[in-house]
Write an enzyme that holds these catalytic residues in place. Structure first.
Site, PDB file in Angstrom:
ATOM      1  N   CYS A 157     -29.252  41.675  10.271  1.00 19.99           N
ATOM      2  CA  CYS A 157     -28.471  41.810  11.517  1.00 19.99           C
ATOM      3  C   CYS A 157     -27.161  41.038  11.365  1.00 19.99           C
ATOM      4  O   CYS A 157     -26.087  41.615  11.412  1.00 19.99           O
ATOM      5  CB  CYS A 157     -29.269  41.303  12.706  1.00 19.99           C
ATOM      6  N   ASN A 185     -27.132  42.830  17.841  1.00 14.73           N
ATOM      7  CA  ASN A 185     -27.478  41.543  18.434  1.00 14.73           C
ATOM      8  C   ASN A 185     -28.231  41.740  19.745  1.00 14.73           C
ATOM      9  O   ASN A 185     -27.711  42.336  20.689  1.00 14.73           O
ATOM     10  CB  ASN A 185     -26.209  40.722  18.680  1.00 14.73           C
TER      11      ASN A 185
END
Length: 282
Positions: A157, A185
């Site tokens: 991520c 996120n």
């Protein structure tokens, strides 16, 4: 009000008021009961945190700073991809029976690459360049390695850090800044966690490079609030923020590989009660 809280509240309001709702669309994440985990999302969020003014720890609820530091050391210092080397259980959902998350995160930081100057892994290359060529525009890391994605239990991520050195006017002190690039996120569970841990990383690397920690820019391609998180976010951003805490590192540490969570010191951290039983999309 801390600037960090102000940024977080404005970001959440923008997502809730102006974001795209994915309900009814094809989505990968799901809730533990098998229900699709839909989001309200906003594209291209850019937040700036000046560490010379305050440390970006949320006061609307507590961020576990020592655990955040432990995770960033797990990736950047220990270069591990095994949850047994991590003191928290954040990654357990993505670990196999041996504790491995595959060729992700710390694994990629530890892979050695050939450069003109020699053989370095990504952490050591950053430390080398800041020591020998601090004004280089090529000081960056990348965890999103396409050839290894099929062997990662979770695609990265937060996948890239770009470091950039500026200079203070007057005293000429070198200032270390960085851009954290994040493809995705989860705002409730991970936003301030990521901000805090990469702010701590910036502080550690600045200290061992004899620099001042400066600005952390957080670029998020897809900042989202999950459908089951909406009422929790609404309650969170209704709280009155406290002043930012004072956060500092043991000044005696001059080797990045010597840092431990015992070297992190937090003073005057006021925060509201934690939000309990947050559902986590898988």
């Amino acid at each position: 009000m801390s600037q960090c809280d102000h940024i977080f509240i404005n970001m959440c309001r923008d997502i809730l008021e102006n974001g795209t709702d994915t309900r009814g669309e094809k989505v990968r994440p799901h809730w533990p009961d098998g229900t699709p985990a839909y989001t309200i999302k906003q594209f291209g969020i850019c937040n700036r945190y000046d560490l010379r003014k305050e440390f970006p720890a949320l006061t609307l609820r507590r961020t576990a700073l020592k655990s955040a530091m432990d995770e960033i050391l797990w990736i950047w210092q220990r270069k591990s991809n095994n949850v047994h080397d991590l003191h928290s259980h954040i990654w357990d959902e993505w670990a196999d029976e041996d504790g491995s998350i595959g060729k992700a995160y710390g694994y990629q930081m530890g892979v050695k690459h050939v450069y003109k100057e020699g053989l370095f892994d990504q952490t050591d290359r950053v430390l080398y360049d800041l020591r020998h060529n601090p004004f280089s525009r090529r000081i960056l890391t990348n965890l999103y390695v396409h050839q290894d994605l099929h062997e990662m239990n979770l695609y990265p991520c937060a996948y890239s850090m770009t470091f950039n050195v500026t200079q203070e006017r007057g005293d000429g002190k070198l200032v270390l800044n960085a851009v954290l690039n994040q493809r995705s996120n989860d705002v409730l569970t991970a936003n301030n966690w990521n901000v805090a841990q990469y702010a701590l990383l910036l502080m550690m690397i600045a200290q061992v490079s004899d620099m001042v920690p400066g600005v952390l820019v957080h670029m998020i391609a897809d900042a989202h609030i999950y459908d089951r998180h909406v009422p929790l976010i609404q309650e969170l951003i209704s709280r009155e923020p406290y002043p930012a805490p004072k956060v500092w590192l043991n000044p005696e540490v001059h080797d990045f590989y010597q840092f431990t969570t015992d070297d992190l010191h937090v003073e005057n951290y006021q925060y509201h009660e934690q939000i309990r039983n947050i559902p986590v999309a898988i």
